[in-house]
Design a protein around this motif. Structure first.
Motif, PDB file in Angstrom:
ATOM      1  N   ALA A   1       0.840  -1.202   0.000  1.00 58.84           N
ATOM      2  CA  ALA A   1       0.000   0.000   0.000  1.00 58.84           C
ATOM      3  C   ALA A   1       0.877   1.255   0.000  1.00 58.84           C
ATOM      4  CB  ALA A   1      -0.942  -0.008   1.198  1.00 58.84           C
ATOM      5  N   ALA A   2       1.946   1.224   0.799  1.00 55.75           N
ATOM      6  CA  ALA A   2       2.869   2.365   0.808  1.00 55.75           C
ATOM      7  C   ALA A   2       3.542   2.520  -0.556  1.00 55.75           C
ATOM      8  CB  ALA A   2       3.918   2.184   1.913  1.00 55.75           C
ATOM      9  N   ASP A   3       3.945   1.399  -1.145  1.00 49.92           N
ATOM     10  CA  ASP A   3       4.551   1.456  -2.480  1.00 49.92           C
ATOM     11  C   ASP A   3       3.547   1.951  -3.526  1.00 49.92           C
ATOM     12  OD1 ASP A   3       7.233   0.837  -2.095  1.00 49.92           O
ATOM     13  OD2 ASP A   3       6.908  -1.328  -2.199  1.00 49.92           O
ATOM     14  N   ALA A   4       2.284   1.574  -3.363  1.00 51.71           N
ATOM     15  CA  ALA A   4       1.249   2.060  -4.294  1.00 51.71           C
ATOM     16  C   ALA A   4       1.155   3.590  -4.217  1.00 51.71           C
ATOM     17  CB  ALA A   4      -0.091   1.422  -3.970  1.00 51.71           C
ATOM     18  N   ALA A   5       1.172   4.115  -2.986  1.00 51.35           N
ATOM     19  CA  ALA A   5       1.089   5.578  -2.823  1.00 51.35           C
ATOM     20  C   ALA A   5       2.327   6.258  -3.407  1.00 51.35           C
ATOM     21  CB  ALA A   5       0.933   5.925  -1.346  1.00 51.35           C
ATOM     22  N   LEU A   6       3.493   5.659  -3.193  1.00 54.47           N
ATOM     23  CA  LEU A   6       4.729   6.245  -3.724  1.00 54.47           C
ATOM     24  C   LEU A   6       4.763   6.177  -5.254  1.00 54.47           C
ATOM     25  CD1 LEU A   6       7.146   4.823  -1.031  1.00 54.47           C
ATOM     26  CD2 LEU A   6       6.886   7.262  -1.567  1.00 54.47           C
ATOM     27  N   THR A   7       4.239   5.083  -5.797  1.00 54.61           N
ATOM     28  CA  THR A   7       4.183   4.953  -7.259  1.00 54.61           C
ATOM     29  C   THR A   7       3.263   6.019  -7.847  1.00 54.61           C
ATOM     30  OG1 THR A   7       4.543   2.567  -7.040  1.00 54.61           O
ATOM     31  CG2 THR A   7       3.689   3.353  -9.145  1.00 54.61           C
ATOM     32  N   ALA A   8       2.097   6.171  -7.227  1.00 58.25           N
ATOM     33  CA  ALA A   8       1.140   7.183  -7.704  1.00 58.25           C
ATOM     34  C   ALA A   8       1.737   8.588  -7.554  1.00 58.25           C
ATOM     35  CB  ALA A   8      -0.168   7.058  -6.938  1.00 58.25           C
ATOM     36  N   ALA A   9       2.463   8.803  -6.443  1.00 57.19           N
ATOM     37  CA  ALA A   9       3.116  10.107  -6.253  1.00 57.19           C
ATOM     38  C   ALA A   9       4.131  10.364  -7.356  1.00 57.19           C
ATOM     39  CB  ALA A   9       3.798  10.161  -4.881  1.00 57.19           C
ATOM     40  N   GLN A  10       4.836   9.303  -7.747  1.00 54.40           N
ATOM     41  CA  GLN A  10       5.833   9.464  -8.814  1.00 54.40           C
ATOM     42  C   GLN A  10       5.175   9.885 -10.130  1.00 54.40           C
ATOM     43  OE1 GLN A  10       8.337   6.119 -10.622  1.00 54.40           O
ATOM     44  NE2 GLN A  10       9.718   6.982  -9.102  1.00 54.40           N
ATOM     45  N   PHE A  11       3.998   9.324 -10.429  1.00 60.12           N
ATOM     46  CA  PHE A  11       3.284   9.753 -11.648  1.00 60.12           C
ATOM     47  C   PHE A  11       2.989  11.250 -11.589  1.00 60.12           C
ATOM     48  CE2 PHE A  11       1.471   5.215 -11.763  1.00 60.12           C
ATOM     49  CZ  PHE A  11       2.486   4.779 -12.598  1.00 60.12           C
ATOM     50  N   VAL A  12       2.517  11.693 -10.431  1.00 57.15           N
ATOM     51  CA  VAL A  12       2.172  13.117 -10.285  1.00 57.15           C
ATOM     52  C   VAL A  12       3.441  13.973 -10.352  1.00 57.15           C
ATOM     53  CG1 VAL A  12       1.169  14.823  -8.705  1.00 57.15           C
ATOM     54  CG2 VAL A  12       0.043  12.602  -9.021  1.00 57.15           C
ATOM     55  N   LEU A  13       4.501  13.496  -9.684  1.00 55.42           N
ATOM     56  CA  LEU A  13       5.765  14.250  -9.701  1.00 55.42           C
ATOM     57  C   LEU A  13       6.319  14.370 -11.115  1.00 55.42           C
ATOM     58  CD1 LEU A  13       7.327  12.734  -6.476  1.00 55.42           C
ATOM     59  CD2 LEU A  13       7.070  15.193  -6.905  1.00 55.42           C
TER      60      LEU A  13
END
Ligand SMILES: [Zn+2]
Length: 343
Positions: free
Chosen positions: A133-145
């Motif tokens: 779940a944490a990796d999912a949030a970080l992955t999604a953050a990377q898309f936004v970044l």
């Protein structure tokens, strides 16, 4: 909008939680994430991708190392203490006033030290699911970044009740806070607008002393609703963070007109902060009849919510938080995200 989802959440499956003086059927069931996934696919919201792996470093930017180590080891240590027949690990004693809150080796003591309720059992698959779940949030953050307008981290377990060294409220690692920190670490000014029915106490606690991350939450008044001891309007931040935490507690039975007004106020606070990016811990347990909720939003209210968030015109990361009414969960999340995309 890309959705980040891992099927490994399915291993975080427990039969019970303890509430109202008895063991009751668990509300954070694996079917929740599957229903949301089906809604995302059914609406053609965008590609569904698996999380990338970011290692422990971004998690340790938010959480204490001893706490994370405890979560990782809790299940095998519980089994070692209580035998192979056990299915769920719960705390049974907490270091309350007048006692000595300290990290000691016994696993049951550690669950009481790091956990704050009886709703959040640890089972064999909990750590794997929490990491995903944490990796999912970080992955999604990377898309936004990297310039995408929005992304959706379909996290299960959810995260907004977890603090630096505290788990509870079905949450172990604070997915939204970890993602927000990853944005802040790249020099961005981040606002977090939590629309779950319950106060995001963990997120508030993590950023309470900081002025570079604004935390705003609309939720059931803690005088009547979980988590009871956090989320009051007079919690406004501390030290350098004074004025950078904003709570909007609302009464039970709240309908859209009042909710929409609070949301407009929250959005104005976010706008005044002038962030580069927005993180929305998205709980739809505001839905009328939610077994963990107390508000009475329904149907097109979630379309209104998504459209209002879109008007902030910010790169936006959504993390999945609560929502336990299984017949409306998928549609409500789908409505928010589709309205955000369409607006
Ligand atoms: Zn909630």
């Amino acid at each position: 909008m890309k959705t980040v989802y891992s099927p490994l959440h399915l291993a975080h499956a427990h039969a019970h939680e303890f509430e109202g003086g008895q063991l009751i059927p668990a509300k954070d069931v694996p079917a929740r994430a599957e229903l949301v996934l089906n809604a995302v696919r059914g609406r053609g919201l965008g590609p569904v991708v698996e999380p990338l792996h970011f290692g422990m470093e971004p998690i340790l930017r938010v959480h204490a190392a001893e706490f994370v180590h405890m979560l990782e080891q809790a299940w095998p240590r519980w089994v070692a203490k209580y035998g192979y027949g056990v299915r769920e690990a719960f705390p049974s004693a907490w270091p309350a006033r007048g006692m000595t809150p300290k990290h000691i080796e016994d696993i049951e003591a550690q669950l009481g030290y790091y956990g704050f309720d009886t709703a959040t059992p640890i089972v064999a698959g909990t750590w794997t699911a929490a990491r995903q779940a944490a990796d999912a949030a970080l992955t999604a953050a990377q898309f936004v970044l990297r310039g995408e307008r929005s992304a959706f981290a379909l996290c299960r377990p959810p995260g907004h009740h977890a603090a630096a060294e505290l788990y509870g409220g079905y949450c172990f690692l604070n997915n939204a806070a970890i993602a927000a920190q990853s944005m802040a670490d790249r020099g961005h000014r981040v606002a977090i607008l939590d629309v779950d029915m319950h106060h995001g106490n963990g997120t508030q606690a993590i950023f309470y002393g900081r002025a570079d991350v604004l935390t705003v939450s609309i939720h059931g008044d803690p005088a009547a609703f979980y988590p009871h001891f956090s989320g009051f309007a007079d919690e406004t931040g501390a030290g350098a963070g004074e004025g950078f935490n904003f709570n909007l507690p609302l009464p039970g039975g709240t309908l859209w007109p009042v909710y929409g007004e609070a949301l407009a106020v929250a959005i104005e606070r976010v706008r005044a902060f002038a962030p580069d990016m927005l993180v929305v811990p998205l709980g739809v347990d505001t839905y009328a009849g939610d077994p963990a909720g107390g508000f009475r939003l329904e149907g097109s209210d979630f379309t209104r919510l998504g459209a209002m968030l879109a008007r902030l015109d910010l790169p936006t990361l959504f993390t999945m938080e609560g929502g336990y009414r299984l017949d409306t969960l998928g549609a409500a999340v789908g409505d928010v995200l589709a309205a955000f995309e369409g607006a």
